[in-house]
Design a protein around this motif. Structure first.
Motif, PDB file in Angstrom:
ATOM      1  N   LYS A 115       0.842  -1.195   0.000  1.00 42.69           N
ATOM      2  CA  LYS A 115       0.000   0.000   0.000  1.00 42.69           C
ATOM      3  C   LYS A 115       0.879   1.248   0.000  1.00 42.69           C
ATOM      4  CE  LYS A 115      -3.785   2.052   2.644  1.00 42.69           C
ATOM      5  NZ  LYS A 115      -4.607   1.880   3.847  1.00 42.69           N
ATOM      6  N   LYS A 116       1.959   1.209   0.793  1.00 43.85           N
ATOM      7  CA  LYS A 116       2.833   2.384   0.922  1.00 43.85           C
ATOM      8  C   LYS A 116       3.859   2.469  -0.201  1.00 43.85           C
ATOM      9  CE  LYS A 116       2.364   2.485   5.914  1.00 43.85           C
ATOM     10  NZ  LYS A 116       3.018   2.247   7.190  1.00 43.85           N
ATOM     11  N   PHE A 117       4.483   1.341  -0.556  1.00 41.02           N
ATOM     12  CA  PHE A 117       5.626   1.388  -1.455  1.00 41.02           C
ATOM     13  C   PHE A 117       5.469   0.572  -2.725  1.00 41.02           C
ATOM     14  CE2 PHE A 117       7.176   1.485   2.994  1.00 41.02           C
ATOM     15  CZ  PHE A 117       7.524   2.837   3.037  1.00 41.02           C
ATOM     16  N   GLY A 118       4.455  -0.238  -2.796  1.00 38.30           N
ATOM     17  CA  GLY A 118       4.328  -1.166  -3.915  1.00 38.30           C
ATOM     18  C   GLY A 118       3.308  -0.711  -4.930  1.00 38.30           C
ATOM     19  N   SER A 119       2.682  -1.702  -5.531  1.00 34.23           N
ATOM     20  CA  SER A 119       1.701  -1.406  -6.570  1.00 34.23           C
ATOM     21  C   SER A 119       0.344  -1.968  -6.177  1.00 34.23           C
ATOM     22  CB  SER A 119       2.145  -2.034  -7.894  1.00 34.23           C
ATOM     23  OG  SER A 119       2.041  -3.436  -7.833  1.00 34.23           O
ATOM     24  N   PHE A 120      -0.670  -1.438  -6.805  1.00 30.47           N
ATOM     25  CA  PHE A 120      -2.030  -1.919  -6.568  1.00 30.47           C
ATOM     26  C   PHE A 120      -2.161  -3.371  -7.022  1.00 30.47           C
ATOM     27  CE2 PHE A 120      -6.451  -2.498  -7.975  1.00 30.47           C
ATOM     28  CZ  PHE A 120      -7.074  -2.296  -6.754  1.00 30.47           C
ATOM     29  N   TYR A 121      -1.467  -3.731  -8.099  1.00 25.27           N
ATOM     30  CA  TYR A 121      -1.503  -5.108  -8.599  1.00 25.27           C
ATOM     31  C   TYR A 121      -0.982  -6.079  -7.541  1.00 25.27           C
ATOM     32  CZ  TYR A 121      -0.233  -9.267 -11.231  1.00 25.27           C
ATOM     33  OH  TYR A 121      -0.100 -10.566 -11.655  1.00 25.27           O
ATOM     34  N   LEU A 122       0.178  -5.769  -6.958  1.00 27.92           N
ATOM     35  CA  LEU A 122       0.742  -6.649  -5.935  1.00 27.92           C
ATOM     36  C   LEU A 122      -0.151  -6.700  -4.706  1.00 27.92           C
ATOM     37  CD1 LEU A 122       4.529  -5.753  -6.176  1.00 27.92           C
ATOM     38  CD2 LEU A 122       3.370  -7.789  -7.030  1.00 27.92           C
ATOM     39  N   GLN A 123      -0.713  -5.565  -4.358  1.00 25.73           N
ATOM     40  CA  GLN A 123      -1.625  -5.509  -3.218  1.00 25.73           C
ATOM     41  C   GLN A 123      -2.836  -6.410  -3.481  1.00 25.73           C
ATOM     42  OE1 GLN A 123      -3.183  -1.607  -2.461  1.00 25.73           O
ATOM     43  NE2 GLN A 123      -3.224  -1.924  -0.263  1.00 25.73           N
ATOM     44  N   SER A 124      -3.334  -6.403  -4.696  1.00 28.29           N
ATOM     45  CA  SER A 124      -4.470  -7.251  -5.063  1.00 28.29           C
ATOM     46  C   SER A 124      -4.094  -8.721  -4.991  1.00 28.29           C
ATOM     47  CB  SER A 124      -4.947  -6.931  -6.485  1.00 28.29           C
ATOM     48  OG  SER A 124      -5.411  -5.611  -6.561  1.00 28.29           O
ATOM     49  N   LYS A 125      -2.895  -9.059  -5.449  1.00 29.43           N
ATOM     50  CA  LYS A 125      -2.434 -10.449  -5.381  1.00 29.43           C
ATOM     51  C   LYS A 125      -2.348 -10.916  -3.925  1.00 29.43           C
ATOM     52  CE  LYS A 125      -1.156 -12.566  -9.107  1.00 29.43           C
ATOM     53  NZ  LYS A 125      -1.907 -13.719  -9.593  1.00 29.43           N
ATOM     54  N   VAL A 126      -1.840 -10.047  -3.053  1.00 34.32           N
ATOM     55  CA  VAL A 126      -1.723 -10.385  -1.635  1.00 34.32           C
ATOM     56  C   VAL A 126      -3.114 -10.631  -1.056  1.00 34.32           C
ATOM     57  CG1 VAL A 126      -1.100  -9.448   0.640  1.00 34.32           C
ATOM     58  CG2 VAL A 126       0.490  -9.248  -1.279  1.00 34.32           C
ATOM     59  N   TYR A 127      -4.058  -9.760  -1.398  1.00 34.33           N
ATOM     60  CA  TYR A 127      -5.423  -9.923  -0.892  1.00 34.33           C
ATOM     61  C   TYR A 127      -6.035 -11.230  -1.396  1.00 34.33           C
ATOM     62  CZ  TYR A 127     -10.323  -9.269   0.052  1.00 34.33           C
ATOM     63  OH  TYR A 127     -11.611  -9.470   0.482  1.00 34.33           O
ATOM     64  N   ARG A 128      -5.868 -11.527  -2.704  1.00 31.07           N
ATOM     65  CA  ARG A 128      -6.435 -12.761  -3.266  1.00 31.07           C
ATOM     66  C   ARG A 128      -5.795 -13.999  -2.622  1.00 31.07           C
ATOM     67  NH1 ARG A 128     -10.949 -11.031  -4.467  1.00 31.07           N
ATOM     68  NH2 ARG A 128     -10.983  -9.414  -6.022  1.00 31.07           N
ATOM     69  N   ALA A 129      -4.509 -13.904  -2.298  1.00 30.55           N
ATOM     70  CA  ALA A 129      -3.837 -15.020  -1.628  1.00 30.55           C
ATOM     71  C   ALA A 129      -4.442 -15.237  -0.240  1.00 30.55           C
ATOM     72  CB  ALA A 129      -2.339 -14.746  -1.519  1.00 30.55           C
ATOM     73  N   TRP A 130      -4.641 -14.171   0.496  1.00 30.14           N
ATOM     74  CA  TRP A 130      -5.238 -14.268   1.830  1.00 30.14           C
ATOM     75  C   TRP A 130      -6.660 -14.833   1.729  1.00 30.14           C
ATOM     76  CZ3 TRP A 130      -9.393 -11.630   4.150  1.00 30.14           C
ATOM     77  CH2 TRP A 130      -9.529 -11.844   5.518  1.00 30.14           C
ATOM     78  N   GLU A 131      -7.389 -14.382   0.718  1.00 32.75           N
ATOM     79  CA  GLU A 131      -8.756 -14.846   0.490  1.00 32.75           C
ATOM     80  C   GLU A 131      -8.781 -16.355   0.205  1.00 32.75           C
ATOM     81  OE1 GLU A 131     -12.171 -12.392  -1.774  1.00 32.75           O
ATOM     82  OE2 GLU A 131     -10.653 -13.230  -3.107  1.00 32.75           O
ATOM     83  N   ALA A 132      -7.841 -16.828  -0.626  1.00 33.65           N
ATOM     84  CA  ALA A 132      -7.784 -18.256  -0.965  1.00 33.65           C
ATOM     85  C   ALA A 132      -7.454 -19.092   0.273  1.00 33.65           C
ATOM     86  CB  ALA A 132      -6.738 -18.486  -2.055  1.00 33.65           C
ATOM     87  N   LEU A 133      -6.518 -18.609   1.086  1.00 34.03           N
ATOM     88  CA  LEU A 133      -6.167 -19.352   2.296  1.00 34.03           C
ATOM     89  C   LEU A 133      -7.293 -19.290   3.323  1.00 34.03           C
ATOM     90  CD1 LEU A 133      -2.360 -18.596   2.678  1.00 34.03           C
ATOM     91  CD2 LEU A 133      -3.474 -20.676   1.860  1.00 34.03           C
ATOM     92  N   ASP A 134      -8.007 -18.180   3.360  1.00 28.15           N
ATOM     93  CA  ASP A 134      -9.165 -18.069   4.252  1.00 28.15           C
ATOM     94  C   ASP A 134     -10.192 -19.138   3.896  1.00 28.15           C
ATOM     95  OD1 ASP A 134     -10.993 -16.946   6.178  1.00 28.15           O
ATOM     96  OD2 ASP A 134     -11.975 -15.855   4.545  1.00 28.15           O
ATOM     97  N   GLN A 135     -10.436 -19.289   2.612  1.00 24.50           N
ATOM     98  CA  GLN A 135     -11.395 -20.302   2.150  1.00 24.50           C
ATOM     99  C   GLN A 135     -10.892 -21.705   2.503  1.00 24.50           C
ATOM    100  OE1 GLN A 135     -12.098 -20.205  -2.064  1.00 24.50           O
ATOM    101  NE2 GLN A 135     -13.792 -21.647  -1.956  1.00 24.50           N
ATOM    102  N   GLU A 136      -9.602 -21.970   2.267  1.00 28.42           N
ATOM    103  CA  GLU A 136      -9.057 -23.293   2.572  1.00 28.42           C
ATOM    104  C   GLU A 136      -9.117 -23.591   4.071  1.00 28.42           C
ATOM    105  OE1 GLU A 136      -4.753 -24.283   2.889  1.00 28.42           O
ATOM    106  OE2 GLU A 136      -5.182 -25.474   1.096  1.00 28.42           O
ATOM    107  N   TYR A 137      -8.684 -22.657   4.905  1.00 25.06           N
ATOM    108  CA  TYR A 137      -8.679 -22.869   6.347  1.00 25.06           C
ATOM    109  C   TYR A 137     -10.106 -23.060   6.875  1.00 25.06           C
ATOM    110  CZ  TYR A 137      -3.699 -21.991   7.249  1.00 25.06           C
ATOM    111  OH  TYR A 137      -2.336 -22.083   7.311  1.00 25.06           O
ATOM    112  N   THR A 138     -11.062 -22.318   6.324  1.00 22.10           N
ATOM    113  CA  THR A 138     -12.460 -22.456   6.751  1.00 22.10           C
ATOM    114  C   THR A 138     -13.003 -23.828   6.356  1.00 22.10           C
ATOM    115  OG1 THR A 138     -12.800 -20.077   6.543  1.00 22.10           O
ATOM    116  CG2 THR A 138     -14.766 -21.445   6.560  1.00 22.10           C
ATOM    117  N   GLN A 139     -12.766 -24.242   5.111  1.00 14.55           N
ATOM    118  CA  GLN A 139     -13.270 -25.536   4.641  1.00 14.55           C
ATOM    119  C   GLN A 139     -12.656 -26.700   5.409  1.00 14.55           C
ATOM    120  OE1 GLN A 139     -12.448 -25.536   0.426  1.00 14.55           O
ATOM    121  NE2 GLN A 139     -14.344 -24.450  -0.072  1.00 14.55           N
TER     122      GLN A 139
END
Length: 172
Positions: A115-139
Motif C-alpha cells: 500500500k505504501k511502497f508497492g503497486s495496486f496489482y501486488l496488493q491485489s495479489k496479496v489480498y487474493r492469496a489471503w482470500e484463498a487461504l481463508d477459504q481453505e482454512y475455513t473448509q
C-alpha cells in the motif's frame, strides 16, 4: 444573321433549362433511391440481429438443459478468481502448517508494505492469496477460535488506523 444568333441563343437557353429540369429530376430520383436502399439496409440489419439474438438465446437454453452452461460457469469462476492454496502460500510466504493468525499477520504486513511502497496489482495479489487461504482454512476447519479472534482484532486495528490516517489527511 443577328436573328439567327438570337434564335440560337434562345434554343441553347431552353435546352439548358430543360437539362436543369432533367438534372433536378434525376437528382431527386437518386436521393429517393438512396433513401430506399438505406431503409432496406436498416430493415435487413434489424432482421439479422433479431435472428442472431434469438439463436443465441436458444443456444443458451439448450446448453442449460444439457448442463454445459453450469460446467462453463464453474470453469470461468475457477479460472477468473480462483487462486490455488499453493500459490497463495508462495505469495504470502507461509508454510502449510502455519496458523491462521500467522497467515493473517503475514497478509497484513505485505498488504501494508504494498500500500505504501508497492503497486495496486501486488496488493491485489496479496489480498487474493489471503482470500484463498481463508477459504481453505475455513473448509478444512483449521481456524481455532483464538486465532480467529486475534486475526479479527488485527484486521480491525488496521481498519481503525486507516480511518485515523484519512482523517489526518482531511485536516491538512
Amino acid at each position: 444573321s443577328s436573328s439567327n444568333g438570337a434564335l440560337l441563343t434562345e434554343a441553347i437557353c431552353r435546352s439548358q433549362l430543360c437539362n436543369e429540369t432533367h438534372l433536378s429530376k434525376a437528382l431527386l430520383l437518386v436521393l429517393q433511391a438512396s433513401r430506399i436502399v438505406a431503409q432496406l439496409l436498416v430493415a435487413g440489419a434489424t432482421t439479422v440481429l433479431r435472428a442472431a439474438s434469438q439463436a443465441w438465446h436458444q443456444a443458451l437454453q439448450n446448453a442449460h438443459k444439457s448442463g454445459v452452461a453450469q460446467e462453463a460457469v464453474n470453469k470461468a469462476v475457477k479460472s477468473a478468481g480462483g487462486m490455488s492454496a499453493q500459490e497463495a502460500r508462495m505469495i504470502l510466504s507461509v508454510d502449510p502448517s502455519s496458523s491462521w493468525l500467522d497467515v493473517t499477520k503475514r497478509y497484513k504486513h505485505m498488504f501494508e508494505a504494498n500500500k505504501k511502497f508497492g503497486s495496486f496489482y501486488l496488493q491485489s495479489k496479496v489480498y487474493r492469496a489471503w482470500e484463498a487461504l481463508d477459504q481453505e482454512y475455513t473448509q478444512e476447519g483449521r481456524k481455532s477460535p483464538e486465532d480467529e479472534t486475534a486475526a479479527q482484532r488485527l484486521l480491525q486495528q488496521d481498519a481503525a488506523e486507516a480511518q485515523q490516517e484519512e482523517q489526518q489527511q482531511g485536516k491538512q
